[in-house]
Scaffold this motif. Sequence first.
Motif, PDB file in Angstrom:
ATOM      1  N   GLY A 111       0.747  -1.087  -0.123  1.00 17.08           N
ATOM      2  CA  GLY A 111      -0.121  -0.196  -0.029  1.00 17.08           C
ATOM      3  C   GLY A 111       0.899   1.264  -0.007  1.00 17.08           C
ATOM      4  N   GLY A 112       0.261   2.337   0.595  1.00 12.87           N
ATOM      5  CA  GLY A 112       1.085   3.886   0.494  1.00 12.87           C
ATOM      6  C   GLY A 112       0.164   4.697   1.042  1.00 12.87           C
ATOM      7  N   SER A 113       0.640   6.173   1.206  1.00 15.01           N
ATOM      8  CA  SER A 113      -0.040   7.100   1.649  1.00 15.01           C
ATOM      9  C   SER A 113      -0.724   7.927   0.466  1.00 15.01           C
ATOM     10  CB  SER A 113       1.017   7.929   2.287  1.00 15.01           C
ATOM     11  OG  SER A 113       1.735   8.570   1.223  1.00 15.01           O
ATOM     12  N   TYR A 114      -1.507   9.012   1.052  1.00 13.41           N
ATOM     13  CA  TYR A 114      -2.295   9.857   0.095  1.00 13.41           C
ATOM     14  C   TYR A 114      -1.103  11.017  -0.201  1.00 13.41           C
ATOM     15  CZ  TYR A 114      -6.431   7.268   1.265  1.00 13.41           C
ATOM     16  OH  TYR A 114      -7.279   6.357   1.351  1.00 13.41           O
ATOM     17  N   GLY A 115       0.200  10.801  -0.473  1.00 20.57           N
ATOM     18  CA  GLY A 115       1.154  11.680  -0.850  1.00 20.57           C
ATOM     19  C   GLY A 115       2.257  12.356   0.132  1.00 20.57           C
ATOM     20  N   CYS A 116       1.861  11.574   1.573  1.00 20.01           N
ATOM     21  CA  CYS A 116       2.662  12.080   2.615  1.00 20.01           C
ATOM     22  C   CYS A 116       3.942  11.054   2.720  1.00 20.01           C
ATOM     23  CB  CYS A 116       2.065  11.952   3.953  1.00 20.01           C
ATOM     24  SG  CYS A 116       0.922  13.363   4.075  1.00 20.01           S
ATOM     25  N   VAL A 117       4.910  11.490   3.131  1.00 21.66           N
ATOM     26  CA  VAL A 117       6.200  10.480   3.480  1.00 21.66           C
ATOM     27  C   VAL A 117       5.947   9.878   4.783  1.00 21.66           C
ATOM     28  CG1 VAL A 117       8.733  10.405   3.882  1.00 21.66           C
ATOM     29  CG2 VAL A 117       7.432  12.078   2.248  1.00 21.66           C
ATOM     30  N   ASN A 118       5.483   8.682   4.812  1.00 19.40           N
ATOM     31  CA  ASN A 118       5.188   7.963   6.301  1.00 19.40           C
ATOM     32  C   ASN A 118       6.549   7.258   6.997  1.00 19.40           C
ATOM     33  OD1 ASN A 118       2.185   6.149   4.702  1.00 19.40           O
ATOM     34  ND2 ASN A 118       2.599   8.355   5.527  1.00 19.40           N
ATOM     35  N   VAL A 119       6.493   7.309   8.214  1.00 29.47           N
ATOM     36  CA  VAL A 119       7.653   6.793   9.134  1.00 29.47           C
ATOM     37  C   VAL A 119       7.105   5.663   9.787  1.00 29.47           C
ATOM     38  CG1 VAL A 119       9.452   7.309  10.793  1.00 29.47           C
ATOM     39  CG2 VAL A 119       8.946   8.937   8.893  1.00 29.47           C
ATOM     40  N   ARG A 120       7.816   4.747  10.034  1.00 29.79           N
ATOM     41  CA  ARG A 120       7.209   3.593  11.016  1.00 29.79           C
ATOM     42  C   ARG A 120       7.802   3.466  12.202  1.00 29.79           C
ATOM     43  NH1 ARG A 120       8.993  -1.648   7.585  1.00 29.79           N
ATOM     44  NH2 ARG A 120      11.231  -1.421   7.307  1.00 29.79           N
ATOM     45  N   ASP A 121       9.072   4.242  12.539  1.00 35.32           N
ATOM     46  CA  ASP A 121       9.617   4.328  13.899  1.00 35.32           C
ATOM     47  C   ASP A 121       9.098   5.282  14.543  1.00 35.32           C
ATOM     48  OD1 ASP A 121      11.358   4.409  16.027  1.00 35.32           O
ATOM     49  OD2 ASP A 121      13.154   3.691  14.864  1.00 35.32           O
ATOM     50  N   ARG A 122       8.144   5.078  15.541  1.00 36.52           N
ATOM     51  CA  ARG A 122       7.437   6.287  16.197  1.00 36.52           C
ATOM     52  C   ARG A 122       8.595   7.015  17.312  1.00 36.52           C
ATOM     53  NH1 ARG A 122       1.970   7.637  17.990  1.00 36.52           N
ATOM     54  NH2 ARG A 122       2.225   8.956  19.649  1.00 36.52           N
ATOM     55  N   ALA A 123       9.576   6.191  17.814  1.00 38.37           N
ATOM     56  CA  ALA A 123      10.535   7.040  18.701  1.00 38.37           C
ATOM     57  C   ALA A 123      11.285   7.925  17.937  1.00 38.37           C
ATOM     58  CB  ALA A 123      11.305   5.941  19.747  1.00 38.37           C
ATOM     59  N   ALA A 124      11.773   7.404  16.796  1.00 35.32           N
ATOM     60  CA  ALA A 124      12.673   8.239  16.118  1.00 35.32           C
ATOM     61  C   ALA A 124      12.100   9.343  15.341  1.00 35.32           C
ATOM     62  CB  ALA A 124      13.303   7.363  14.762  1.00 35.32           C
ATOM     63  N   ILE A 125      10.883   9.462  14.923  1.00 35.97           N
ATOM     64  CA  ILE A 125      10.163  10.354  14.299  1.00 35.97           C
ATOM     65  C   ILE A 125       9.817  11.542  15.372  1.00 35.97           C
ATOM     66  CG2 ILE A 125       7.962   9.310  14.364  1.00 35.97           C
ATOM     67  CD1 ILE A 125       9.361  12.131  11.603  1.00 35.97           C
ATOM     68  N   GLU A 126       9.535  10.999  16.635  1.00 37.37           N
ATOM     69  CA  GLU A 126       9.178  12.036  17.796  1.00 37.37           C
ATOM     70  C   GLU A 126      10.571  12.742  17.943  1.00 37.37           C
ATOM     71  OE1 GLU A 126       7.869  12.192  22.342  1.00 37.37           O
ATOM     72  OE2 GLU A 126       7.896  10.261  21.229  1.00 37.37           O
ATOM     73  N   SER A 127      11.914  12.052  18.054  1.00 40.01           N
ATOM     74  CA  SER A 127      12.943  12.666  18.082  1.00 40.01           C
ATOM     75  C   SER A 127      13.247  13.667  17.012  1.00 40.01           C
ATOM     76  CB  SER A 127      14.096  11.772  18.231  1.00 40.01           C
ATOM     77  OG  SER A 127      15.370  12.309  18.374  1.00 40.01           O
ATOM     78  N   LEU A 128      13.137  13.321  15.870  1.00 35.82           N
ATOM     79  CA  LEU A 128      13.109  14.044  14.614  1.00 35.82           C
ATOM     80  C   LEU A 128      12.442  15.303  14.770  1.00 35.82           C
ATOM     81  CD1 LEU A 128      14.783  14.485  11.837  1.00 35.82           C
ATOM     82  CD2 LEU A 128      12.754  13.267  11.129  1.00 35.82           C
ATOM     83  N   PHE A 129      11.274  15.183  15.168  1.00 36.14           N
ATOM     84  CA  PHE A 129      10.164  16.366  15.098  1.00 36.14           C
ATOM     85  C   PHE A 129      10.836  17.392  16.224  1.00 36.14           C
ATOM     86  CE2 PHE A 129       6.636  18.567  17.107  1.00 36.14           C
ATOM     87  CZ  PHE A 129       5.996  18.760  15.802  1.00 36.14           C
ATOM     88  N   ASP A 130      11.257  16.839  17.374  1.00 39.18           N
ATOM     89  CA  ASP A 130      11.754  17.843  18.104  1.00 39.18           C
ATOM     90  C   ASP A 130      13.170  18.628  17.671  1.00 39.18           C
ATOM     91  OD1 ASP A 130       9.910  17.402  19.804  1.00 39.18           O
ATOM     92  OD2 ASP A 130      11.126  15.809  20.993  1.00 39.18           O
ATOM     93  N   GLN A 131      13.803  18.070  16.814  1.00 33.07           N
ATOM     94  CA  GLN A 131      15.208  18.552  16.367  1.00 33.07           C
ATOM     95  C   GLN A 131      14.729  19.559  15.121  1.00 33.07           C
ATOM     96  OE1 GLN A 131      18.469  15.795  15.743  1.00 33.07           O
ATOM     97  NE2 GLN A 131      17.150  14.228  16.962  1.00 33.07           N
ATOM     98  N   VAL A 132      14.107  19.378  14.123  1.00 33.64           N
ATOM     99  CA  VAL A 132      13.761  19.849  13.160  1.00 33.64           C
ATOM    100  C   VAL A 132      13.022  21.352  13.365  1.00 33.64           C
ATOM    101  CG1 VAL A 132      12.576  19.965  10.824  1.00 33.64           C
ATOM    102  CG2 VAL A 132      13.780  17.919  11.683  1.00 33.64           C
ATOM    103  N   ASN A 133      13.717  22.287  12.758  1.00 37.46           N
ATOM    104  CA  ASN A 133      12.824  23.774  12.733  1.00 37.46           C
ATOM    105  C   ASN A 133      12.176  24.127  11.481  1.00 37.46           C
ATOM    106  OD1 ASN A 133      14.192  24.062  15.621  1.00 37.46           O
ATOM    107  ND2 ASN A 133      15.894  24.850  14.152  1.00 37.46           N
ATOM    108  N   GLU A 134      11.060  24.848  11.713  1.00 40.24           N
ATOM    109  CA  GLU A 134      10.403  25.405  10.685  1.00 40.24           C
ATOM    110  C   GLU A 134      11.364  26.310   9.782  1.00 40.24           C
ATOM    111  OE1 GLU A 134       6.834  27.327  11.992  1.00 40.24           O
ATOM    112  OE2 GLU A 134       5.807  25.357  12.567  1.00 40.24           O
ATOM    113  N   GLY A 135      11.454  26.113   8.823  1.00 44.29           N
ATOM    114  CA  GLY A 135      12.367  26.782   7.690  1.00 44.29           C
ATOM    115  C   GLY A 135      13.461  25.889   7.431  1.00 44.29           C
ATOM    116  N   ASP A 136      13.681  24.784   7.958  1.00 48.40           N
ATOM    117  CA  ASP A 136      14.790  23.727   7.530  1.00 48.40           C
ATOM    118  C   ASP A 136      14.318  23.342   6.103  1.00 48.40           C
ATOM    119  OD1 ASP A 136      16.225  24.038   9.761  1.00 48.40           O
ATOM    120  OD2 ASP A 136      15.598  22.110  10.825  1.00 48.40           O
ATOM    121  N   LYS A 137      15.491  22.852   5.231  1.00 45.59           N
ATOM    122  CA  LYS A 137      15.309  22.354   4.092  1.00 45.59           C
ATOM    123  C   LYS A 137      14.913  20.988   3.641  1.00 45.59           C
ATOM    124  CE  LYS A 137      19.423  22.237   2.193  1.00 45.59           C
ATOM    125  NZ  LYS A 137      20.441  22.723   1.383  1.00 45.59           N
TER     126      LYS A 137
END
Length: 361
Positions: A330-356
């Motif tokens: 299957g797949g998403s409706y265009g989004c980029v899906n991540v299956r590692d919840r802990a990792a995406i939570e950590s990434l969310f905290d590190q990324v800033n709005e405006g990052d490339k």
Amino acid sequence: MRSAHIRGSLVALVSAALLLTGCGSDGGSGATDDAKPVANEASSTPSEEEPEEEPEEEEPEEEPDDVLMEAGDESDDVRELQARLGQTGVFEAKPTGYYGDTTTGAVAAFQENRDALEVSGIVYESTWELLVGETTEPTQDELYPREQIMGYGDNNDQVRELQARLTQVGHFDENPTGYYGNVTKSAVEAYQRAAGLEASGTVYDDTWAALTGATKKPARDEMFVPVEVPEVEKETPAGLDDRCMTGRSLCISKTTNTLSWVIDGDVKMTLDVRFGAEGYETREGEFTVYWKSRDHHSTIYDSPMPFALFFDGGQAVHYSENFLQNGYEGGSYGCVNVRDRAAIESLFDQVNEGDKLIVHW
């Protein structure tokens, strides 16, 4: 007959009295006033004489304990005193030749440990004799101890100055670092030998005085030599786009199905991802994260999108429970899906709005 006999007796008595008086007189005077004392002396017996008292023996006078040194004195003798006290362990300071509070306390401590001495803090002759008997003649280094200025293991700007000055006299070939290690120790030894000093490898006050007298104050560029660091282009890791090598980038590869969090060319994190299903393809290109939503819920598709990082319209990077359960089926409706919840939570905290954010093949 009787009166004649009485007269004869009286004559005999008077004659005897005259005889006694004549024995005790100066010029044979017959004065009867002197007779009584003489007769009394003559009548005394040896047993009646009082014994003469023997004179008391006088105790010998103690020789005075002269004061040799005391508080306020300043001399080479005081310096020797301090050095000898140092040998006994009661004087830990550097000898100065001045008898102050520190020296007074050290003398008192020495006296306190010796029963024969009065604890006064003053150097009497008795104190000096005991001290000299328990110590040796101080050496020159004990009388005038050298002061260490720098030594092995030091790390500061004064060591930089030392290294720069050693460079001026040809004994240090490296750029100053400020660290006193084996190279600096060897350079100091070489200088000390050349200057006729003890080659200890340690900078004492005599070494420092000689070196500063033979050199000039180093300029800042001599102590902090500019070092040109050549710029080296970092090789782009396999699977990354060149555009991801500068700044802060979310680098998403459709070829390897990975998302890499990259800062100035260094990959900090790599996650598995999947993309939009057929007809809902994830768009490629260079974007920026324009919105972060931690507990996002899609109103269009009525599905949760935790830790959403939006980069193009409604397309975002987010955690997907479906991806965790079903994998790449299957797949998403265009989004980029991540299956590692802990990792995406950590990434969310590190990324800033405006990052490339780069989506590439």
